[in-house]
Scaffold this motif. Structure first.
Motif, PDB file in Angstrom:
ATOM      1  N   LEU A 123      56.165  -4.374 -85.953  1.00  0.00           N
ATOM      2  CA  LEU A 123      55.948  -4.499 -84.725  1.00  0.00           C
ATOM      3  C   LEU A 123      54.315  -4.424 -84.502  1.00  0.00           C
ATOM      4  O   LEU A 123      53.846  -3.593 -85.190  1.00  0.00           O
ATOM      5  CB  LEU A 123      56.275  -3.537 -83.792  1.00  0.00           C
ATOM      6  N   PHE A 124      53.407  -5.457 -84.363  1.00  0.00           N
ATOM      7  CA  PHE A 124      52.092  -5.467 -84.355  1.00  0.00           C
ATOM      8  C   PHE A 124      51.651  -5.604 -82.959  1.00  0.00           C
ATOM      9  O   PHE A 124      52.035  -6.498 -82.178  1.00  0.00           O
ATOM     10  CB  PHE A 124      51.682  -6.821 -85.106  1.00  0.00           C
ATOM     11  N   SER A 125      50.517  -4.755 -82.390  1.00  0.00           N
ATOM     12  CA  SER A 125      50.015  -4.687 -81.148  1.00  0.00           C
ATOM     13  C   SER A 125      48.571  -4.850 -81.272  1.00  0.00           C
ATOM     14  O   SER A 125      48.059  -4.036 -82.137  1.00  0.00           O
ATOM     15  CB  SER A 125      50.654  -3.549 -80.283  1.00  0.00           C
ATOM     16  N   ALA A 126      47.938  -5.686 -80.361  1.00  0.00           N
ATOM     17  CA  ALA A 126      46.514  -5.822 -80.341  1.00  0.00           C
ATOM     18  C   ALA A 126      45.907  -4.861 -79.326  1.00  0.00           C
ATOM     19  O   ALA A 126      46.230  -4.679 -78.116  1.00  0.00           O
ATOM     20  CB  ALA A 126      45.881  -7.028 -79.805  1.00  0.00           C
ATOM     21  N   PRO A 127      45.226  -3.474 -79.711  1.00  0.00           N
ATOM     22  CA  PRO A 127      44.705  -2.770 -78.645  1.00  0.00           C
ATOM     23  C   PRO A 127      43.553  -3.163 -77.932  1.00  0.00           C
ATOM     24  O   PRO A 127      43.153  -2.499 -76.607  1.00  0.00           O
ATOM     25  CB  PRO A 127      44.321  -1.383 -79.800  1.00  0.00           C
ATOM     26  N   GLY A 128      42.761  -4.179 -78.465  1.00  0.00           N
ATOM     27  CA  GLY A 128      41.807  -4.661 -77.418  1.00  0.00           C
ATOM     28  C   GLY A 128      41.645  -6.301 -77.540  1.00  0.00           C
ATOM     29  O   GLY A 128      42.294  -7.118 -76.951  1.00  0.00           O
ATOM     30  N   SER A 129      40.685  -6.814 -78.462  1.00  0.00           N
ATOM     31  CA  SER A 129      40.683  -8.265 -78.582  1.00  0.00           C
ATOM     32  C   SER A 129      41.755  -9.103 -79.315  1.00  0.00           C
ATOM     33  O   SER A 129      42.422  -8.331 -80.040  1.00  0.00           O
ATOM     34  CB  SER A 129      39.337  -8.520 -79.404  1.00  0.00           C
ATOM     35  N   PRO A 130      42.030 -10.086 -78.877  1.00  0.00           N
ATOM     36  CA  PRO A 130      43.096 -10.968 -79.185  1.00  0.00           C
ATOM     37  C   PRO A 130      43.093 -11.020 -80.862  1.00  0.00           C
ATOM     38  O   PRO A 130      41.841 -11.271 -81.437  1.00  0.00           O
ATOM     39  CB  PRO A 130      43.151 -12.238 -78.757  1.00  0.00           C
ATOM     40  N   VAL A 131      43.957 -10.848 -81.665  1.00  0.00           N
ATOM     41  CA  VAL A 131      44.007 -11.097 -83.235  1.00  0.00           C
ATOM     42  C   VAL A 131      44.929 -12.487 -83.698  1.00  0.00           C
ATOM     43  O   VAL A 131      45.993 -12.570 -83.203  1.00  0.00           O
ATOM     44  CB  VAL A 131      44.549  -9.980 -84.104  1.00  0.00           C
ATOM     45  N   THR A 132      44.349 -13.397 -84.124  1.00  0.00           N
ATOM     46  CA  THR A 132      45.090 -14.554 -84.586  1.00  0.00           C
ATOM     47  C   THR A 132      45.517 -14.356 -86.170  1.00  0.00           C
ATOM     48  O   THR A 132      44.542 -14.115 -87.012  1.00  0.00           O
ATOM     49  CB  THR A 132      44.216 -15.852 -84.353  1.00  0.00           C
TER      50      THR A 132
END
Length: 360
Positions: free
Chosen positions: A223-232
């Motif tokens: 499970l991957f979550s972005a705490p701030g800016s989007p990650v591609t």
């Protein structure tokens, strides 16, 4: 211990011994003068009726059943914890070792240092099946999840070959060890080398089931979550990236997929599952691992990178555009590993896949 219980139960049910003389018998039975002795009745002879405390008997039987079940039950799962590793065992045999420290093989360049993956993954008979720091691809690491292109805030890095970004272990949650399975959970982060920024949170759940029928199932949830800016996340030009298994040195190799066997390396072809079976020792024994992609994963079935030197890689973005993880929109990926003896049939593997696919 069981023999002692049997003796105890025998003693409970043994009737008291009758008096040794005829006079004693008459006295015991309350015989009146002139009355003939006939066949003993249960009513008039106390030693003919077993004396039995029902509560004691029930307790003894339950104790005996518990002892029998305990003796027959398989050895439970257990863990050993080291600064850099968490190793799961079933009984005396290791199942896998999770790398939580940032490790480096002797002689490897410093920029190859890495963390948060599985190696070794063992056969059901204690044989290491995976490889780490192989000389042909130093960045390959056991069972891992790594992307060739990681972009955040205008900075593009490479987790696959560890250029500019890397995974770091943060904490291990309380493990759950049962008789039939063990569940291990880890929380990690992805950090950029340039500024040390934590760009992604990674949660790993590993569920190892008890070995049976010549194999063991291990379910992996990421499970991957972005705490701030989007990650591609993106793939290489040939399509590799994401979840993968690197096998150790072996021969007599075969690769079987959900669409049939293959005889040469493949890129981007879609499959529900793929199996790698080979001989990892000097004997005729065969072992292997099947990787199953869950249908809930994005773009399932994915395109695969399949290599006869020993690599299985279902890449969910290999046939589509890059995938962007935004705040509040986590990416969940699920895979199943089947570690097995021998060369399995396609029918057996499809059966395991269908069971996995039904699990929500």
């Amino acid at each position: 211990m069981s023999r002692g219980i049997v003796i105890f139960l025998t003693d409970i049910f043994r009737p008291p011994q009758p008096p040794s003389t005829n006079a004693g018998r008459r006295a015991e039975c309350g015989e009146r003068k002139g009355q003939e002795l006939g066949p003993m009745s249960n009513r008039s002879h106390r030693w003919a009726r077993p004396r039995c405390n029902l509560a004691v008997v029930c307790a003894a039987i339950m104790w005996m059943m518990a002892v029998t079940l305990a003796e027959a039950a398989p050895a439970p799962f257990r863990l050993t914890l080291e600064p850099d590793f968490v190793t799961l065992f079933e009984g005396e045999y290791p199942v896998f070792r999770y790398v939580r420290g940032e490790i480096l093989a002797p002689g490897a360049p410093e920029d190859r240092r890495r963390s948060t993956y599985i190696h070794p993954l063992y056969s059901v008979d204690d044989l290491p099946l995976t490889d780490d720091f192989p000389t042909d691809h130093l960045h390959h690491r056991g069972v891992s999840w790594m992307w060739y292109r990681v972009a955040c805030d205008g900075i593009t890095t490479d987790l696959w070959t560890l250029k500019g970004v890397r995974q770091r272990f943060e904490r291990m949650l309380t493990p759950a060890l049962y008789e039939d399975r063990a569940v291990l959970r880890f929380r990690n982060g992805w950090y950029q080398d340039a500024d040390g920024k934590r760009i992604l949170e990674e949660r790993v759940t590993l569920t190892a089931h008890r070995a049976e029928g010549g194999g063991r199932i291990i379910d992996v949830e990421l499970l991957f979550s972005a705490p701030g800016s989007p990650v591609t996340l993106g793939v290489s030009n040939t399509g590799y990236s994401g979840f993968g298994v690197r096998f150790g040195p072996c021969d007599s190799k075969t690769i079987l997929t959900s669409t049939g066997p293959i005889t040469a390396d493949e890129n981007r072809n879609p499959h529900r599952w793929a199996d790698f079976t080979a001989r990892f020792t000097d004997t005729l024994r065969l072992d292997g691992i099947t990787v199953f992609d869950h249908p809930s994963n994005p773009n399932s079935p994915p395109g695969w990178t399949l290599r006869f030197y020993g690599y299985l890689n279902p890449a969910f973005t290999s046939r589509t555009d890059d995938y962007t993880i935004r705040a509040g929109e986590p990416l969940r990926l699920r895979y199943r590993l089947w570690v097995h003896r021998g060369r399995p049939s396609a029918e057996r593997l499809e059966q395991i896949y269908q069971d996995f696919a039904r699990r929500k």
